[in-house]
Structures are given as structure tokens and as C-alpha cells.
Design an enzyme around this catalytic site. Structure first.
Site, mmCIF file in Angstrom:
data_model
loop_
_atom_site.group_PDB
_atom_site.id
_atom_site.type_symbol
_atom_site.label_atom_id
_atom_site.label_comp_id
_atom_site.label_asym_id
_atom_site.label_seq_id
_atom_site.Cartn_x
_atom_site.Cartn_y
_atom_site.Cartn_z
ATOM 1 N N LYS A 136 17.200 -43.818 -5.487
ATOM 2 C CA LYS A 136 16.138 -43.733 -6.504
ATOM 3 C C LYS A 136 16.151 -42.372 -7.201
ATOM 4 O O LYS A 136 15.902 -42.286 -8.399
ATOM 5 C CB LYS A 136 14.771 -44.017 -5.869
ATOM 6 C CG LYS A 136 14.581 -45.484 -5.490
ATOM 7 C CD LYS A 136 14.472 -46.348 -6.737
ATOM 8 C CE LYS A 136 14.468 -47.823 -6.443
ATOM 9 N NZ LYS A 136 14.209 -48.652 -7.631
ATOM 10 N N TYR B 150 17.304 -45.411 0.189
ATOM 11 C CA TYR B 150 16.351 -45.689 -0.893
ATOM 12 C C TYR B 150 16.044 -44.399 -1.664
ATOM 13 O O TYR B 150 16.139 -44.351 -2.884
ATOM 14 C CB TYR B 150 15.076 -46.294 -0.307
ATOM 15 C CG TYR B 150 14.109 -46.809 -1.356
ATOM 16 C CD1 TYR B 150 14.383 -47.967 -2.063
ATOM 17 C CD2 TYR B 150 12.920 -46.140 -1.631
ATOM 18 C CE1 TYR B 150 13.512 -48.455 -3.025
ATOM 19 C CE2 TYR B 150 12.037 -46.610 -2.593
ATOM 20 C CZ TYR B 150 12.335 -47.772 -3.285
ATOM 21 O OH TYR B 150 11.468 -48.244 -4.243
HETATM 22 N N1 LIG Z 1 6.664 -52.247 -4.223
HETATM 23 C C1 LIG Z 1 6.532 -50.950 -4.301
HETATM 24 O O1 LIG Z 1 5.597 -50.416 -3.720
HETATM 25 C C2 LIG Z 1 7.480 -50.116 -5.139
HETATM 26 C C3 LIG Z 1 7.204 -48.770 -5.294
HETATM 27 C C4 LIG Z 1 8.038 -47.979 -6.075
HETATM 28 C C5 LIG Z 1 9.139 -48.553 -6.688
HETATM 29 N N2 LIG Z 1 9.411 -49.881 -6.532
HETATM 30 C C6 LIG Z 1 10.595 -50.431 -7.200
HETATM 31 O O2 LIG Z 1 10.207 -51.499 -8.055
HETATM 32 C C7 LIG Z 1 11.262 -52.462 -8.115
HETATM 33 C C8 LIG Z 1 10.705 -53.821 -7.734
HETATM 34 O O3 LIG Z 1 10.155 -53.727 -6.427
HETATM 35 P P1 LIG Z 1 9.279 -54.882 -5.774
HETATM 36 O O4 LIG Z 1 8.274 -54.257 -4.928
HETATM 37 O O5 LIG Z 1 8.869 -55.862 -6.804
HETATM 38 O O6 LIG Z 1 10.375 -55.502 -4.790
HETATM 39 P P2 LIG Z 1 10.777 -57.003 -4.507
HETATM 40 O O7 LIG Z 1 11.635 -56.979 -3.275
HETATM 41 O O8 LIG Z 1 9.604 -57.882 -4.542
HETATM 42 O O9 LIG Z 1 11.698 -57.318 -5.780
HETATM 43 C C9 LIG Z 1 13.018 -56.853 -5.881
HETATM 44 C C10 LIG Z 1 13.837 -57.974 -6.461
HETATM 45 O O10 LIG Z 1 15.200 -57.546 -6.635
HETATM 46 C C11 LIG Z 1 16.009 -58.651 -6.345
HETATM 47 N N3 LIG Z 1 17.376 -58.233 -6.005
HETATM 48 C C12 LIG Z 1 17.782 -57.634 -4.864
HETATM 49 N N4 LIG Z 1 19.121 -57.488 -4.894
HETATM 50 C C13 LIG Z 1 19.548 -57.981 -6.079
HETATM 51 C C14 LIG Z 1 20.818 -58.110 -6.678
HETATM 52 N N5 LIG Z 1 21.939 -57.721 -6.042
HETATM 53 N N6 LIG Z 1 20.905 -58.671 -7.912
HETATM 54 C C15 LIG Z 1 19.781 -59.094 -8.553
HETATM 55 N N7 LIG Z 1 18.546 -59.006 -8.027
HETATM 56 C C16 LIG Z 1 18.438 -58.460 -6.796
HETATM 57 C C17 LIG Z 1 15.315 -59.328 -5.158
HETATM 58 O O11 LIG Z 1 15.756 -60.657 -4.963
HETATM 59 C C18 LIG Z 1 13.864 -59.214 -5.568
HETATM 60 O O12 LIG Z 1 13.443 -60.340 -6.289
HETATM 61 C C19 LIG Z 1 12.352 -51.975 -7.169
HETATM 62 O O13 LIG Z 1 13.339 -51.302 -7.910
HETATM 63 C C20 LIG Z 1 11.609 -51.018 -6.262
HETATM 64 O O14 LIG Z 1 12.459 -50.042 -5.721
HETATM 65 C C21 LIG Z 1 8.610 -50.669 -5.755
#
Ligand SMILES: NC(=O)c1ccc[n+]([C@@H]2O[C@H](COP(=O)([O-])OP(=O)(O)OC[C@H]3O[C@@H](n4cnc5c(N)ncnc54)[C@H](O)[C@@H]3O)[C@@H](O)[C@H]2O)c1
Length: 266
Positions: A159, A155
Site C-alpha cells: 500500500k 499489506y
Molecule cells: N476495508 C477496509 O477497512 C480498508 C481500509 C483501507 C483500505 N482498504 C482498501 O480498499 C480496497 C477494497 O477493500 P475492501 O475492504 O472492500 O475489501 P474486499 O476484500 O471486500 O474487496 C476486495 C476485492 O478485491 C477482489 N480481488 C482480490 N484479488 C483480486 C484479483 N487478483 N483480481 C481482481 N479482483 C481481486 C476480491 O475478490 C474482493 O472482491 C482494497 O484495496 C483495500 O486494501 C480497505
């Protein structure tokens, strides 16, 4: 309405960050294409936007598969005439340490987080160039891109790769008037995501205990919610940001700016 008349593709439209950003772009007038490998995340996000009076289309697509990405972009073009905004939010969170990480899991996480963003950017940017649209592409990073988090090797690696992907793609596309920026979220308040899941007809998810009290560790004393990221994405997508490219906009409650030994709550 800062995005009236614009068409946006958002990948990774779970009820959490991608769904929140998709809703925020729609609230500012964009027609939104909700893209996810999980069918329900694509269609329920689009249906939710439509119930709120917006225009949206759900497309099931694995962002690591180039043929699927090309078909998804073509469908967005055929439905709405073109694309002005791409938000790359699809990702796989969490992981293991460098000692434990199996190769297949490493490969899949790098493929979704890094290669998926590359493929969507490539095919959306090609369409923007072909149609001479001065578009905006946003890459969702993480505070884990800026720091070495233990137990999260793929990750953190993927990232941080996205931060420089955004800068390099910004340079490739600047002559076409296409801007590329990253947006750095951090540990996120789950309340809004859980409320959205219920609005999408799902059972309310259980709150999972975190090992650390994250809200006490950030300078603001409060974690961001998806709507805070959505406001920043609207700004980067809009003409208000016309002179901003190759930039990382941190919406992280001050986490990365913090002097590391300082405990804000003490
Ligand atoms: N939640 C946090 O605290 C956080 C913090 C920093 C960054 N982020 C980033 O924000 C973004 C969204 O995170 P989130 O928390 O909503 O996560 P989440 O797991 O709820 O959403 C991620 C989505 O990506 C989809 N996905 C995974 N593989 C895929 C693929 N091959 N093709 C298409 N879609 C695919 C999943 O089905 C899911 O719906 C991510 O990039 C994550 O790294 C999240």
C-alpha cells in the site's frame, strides 16, 4: 450528474469499498465496468447498479494476469466506446508479521495490490492515450500505507508502494492530460457493506469483533463508510479536480493527522 457520459472501470467490486465506489460513480451518471476475480462480485455489483437505473457491465478478471487485464479493457472499450475513469480497488487485506510471512503469500499479496494496479493502469492509460481521453485514474491505498502496522508486512509494503506509484504514474501521464491520484481509506464501518450484501441477495454477514474500538481512536469518533470514499472518488474522477494530480486524498476520519499519543475519546 458530475460524471454524465463517462465510462469508469472499478476493480475489486465486493459489497464493501469497491462496490460502494462503483455505485457512487453510477449515481453520478457514469457507465461502470465492475471487475473482480470472483464472478459474483463482478456480476452482482453490475446487476445492482442496473436495478438502480444505471448502466453497468460485470467482468470476471484476475488483475495480476496481463492477458486477462488486456481482454477486460478491450471488452470495456467494445461495449462503451472507451474508458475515462479507472478505480484500482482490488486488493488482498490482512496478513502476517515479517517473521511469519510465507513467500508465496507475500508474492500473491504484492502481485494483487501492487502489480494488479500497475497492469490495469498501464492498459487503461494506453487506451486513454490512443483515444486522446483526458482520464482520471484512482489508486485505493490505506492508512496502513502511511504507518507501520504490526502483523501486516505485505499489506503495508504494497500500500505504501501504491502512494508513490500514483505520483510516478501521474508524472508519466501528465503530458497526455491523464491525472493519477490515490485515495486513502481507513478502517471502515461495516454497516453499509452488510446492507449492500443483502441487497445483492446474500445472507447478512456476521459482525466480527475488532480487537480495538477503532471508532473511539479516530478524531471524528465515527469510521468512514464506503459512500464517503465514493464521494471522494467522484470528485477525483470529475472535472472539478482537473488541476489535481499526484495527490493523496485521505478519507480517514482524521486518523493520519492525529497527534499519536492523543486519545480522542478520553
Ligand atoms: N476495508 C477496509 O477497512 C480498508 C481500509 C483501507 C483500505 N482498504 C482498501 O480498499 C480496497 C477494497 O477493500 P475492501 O475492504 O472492500 O475489501 P474486499 O476484500 O471486500 O474487496 C476486495 C476485492 O478485491 C477482489 N480481488 C482480490 N484479488 C483480486 C484479483 N487478483 N483480481 C481482481 N479482483 C481481486 C476480491 O475478490 C474482493 O472482491 C482494497 O484495496 C483495500 O486494501 C480497505
Amino acid at each position: 450528474m458530475k460524471l454524465e457520459g463517462k465510462v469508469a472501470i472499478v476493480t475489486g467490486t465486493s459489497p464493501n469499498i469497491g462496490g460502494g465506489i462503483a455505485g457512487g460513480l453510477a449515481d453520478e451518471g457514469a457507465k461502470v465496468v465492475c471487475v473482480d476475480v470472483v464472478d459474483d462480485n463482478a456480476t452482482q455489483c453490475a446487476d445492482w447498479i442496473k436495478r438502480r437505473g444505471g448502466a453497468a457491465l460485470g467482468i470476471t478478471c484476475d488483475v495480476t494476469d496481463e492477458a486477462q487485464v488486456e481482454a477486460m479493457v478491450a471488452r470495456a472499450r467494445d461495449t462503451y466506446g472507451g474508458v475515462d475513469v479507472l478505480v484500482n480497488a482490488a486488493g488482498i487485506l490482512g496478513g502476517l508479521s515479517v517473521l511469519e510471512m510465507p513467500l508465496d503469500r507475500w508474492n500473491r499479496q504484492i502481485a494483487v495490490n501492487l502489480t494488479g494496479t500497475f497492469l490495469c493502469t498501464k492498459h487503461v492509460a494506453r487506451l486513454m492515450v490512443e483515444q486522446k481521453r483526458r482520464g482520471s485514474i484512482i489508486v485505493i491505498a490505506s492508512t496502513a500505507a502511511h504507518q507501520g502496522q504490526p502483523g501486516n508486512i505485505a499489506y503495508c509494503t504494497s500500500k505504501s508502494g501504491l502512494l508513490n506509484f500514483a505520483r510516478a504514474a501521474a508524472m508519466d501521464l501528465v503530458k497526455h492530460g491523464i491525472r493519477v491520484n490515490s485515495l486513502t481509506p481507513t478502517a471502515t464501518d461495516v454497516t453499509e457493506s452488510h446492507d449492500r450484501a443483502v441487497e445483492w441477495g446474500r445472507p447478512r454477514p456476521e459482525r466480527r469483533a475488532r480487537g480495538l474500538d477503532f471508532a473511539k481512536l479516530v478524531p471524528t469518533g465515527q469510521l468512514p463508510s464506503p459512500r464517503h470514499y465514493a464521494h471522494a472518488a467522484v470528485f477525483l474522477a470529475s472535472d472539478d479536480a482537473e488541476m489535481i494530480t499526484g495527490f493523496d486524498l485521505r478519507v480517514d476520519a482524521g486518523a493520519i493527522a492525529k497527534y499519536w499519543p492523543w486519545m480522542p475519546s478520553s
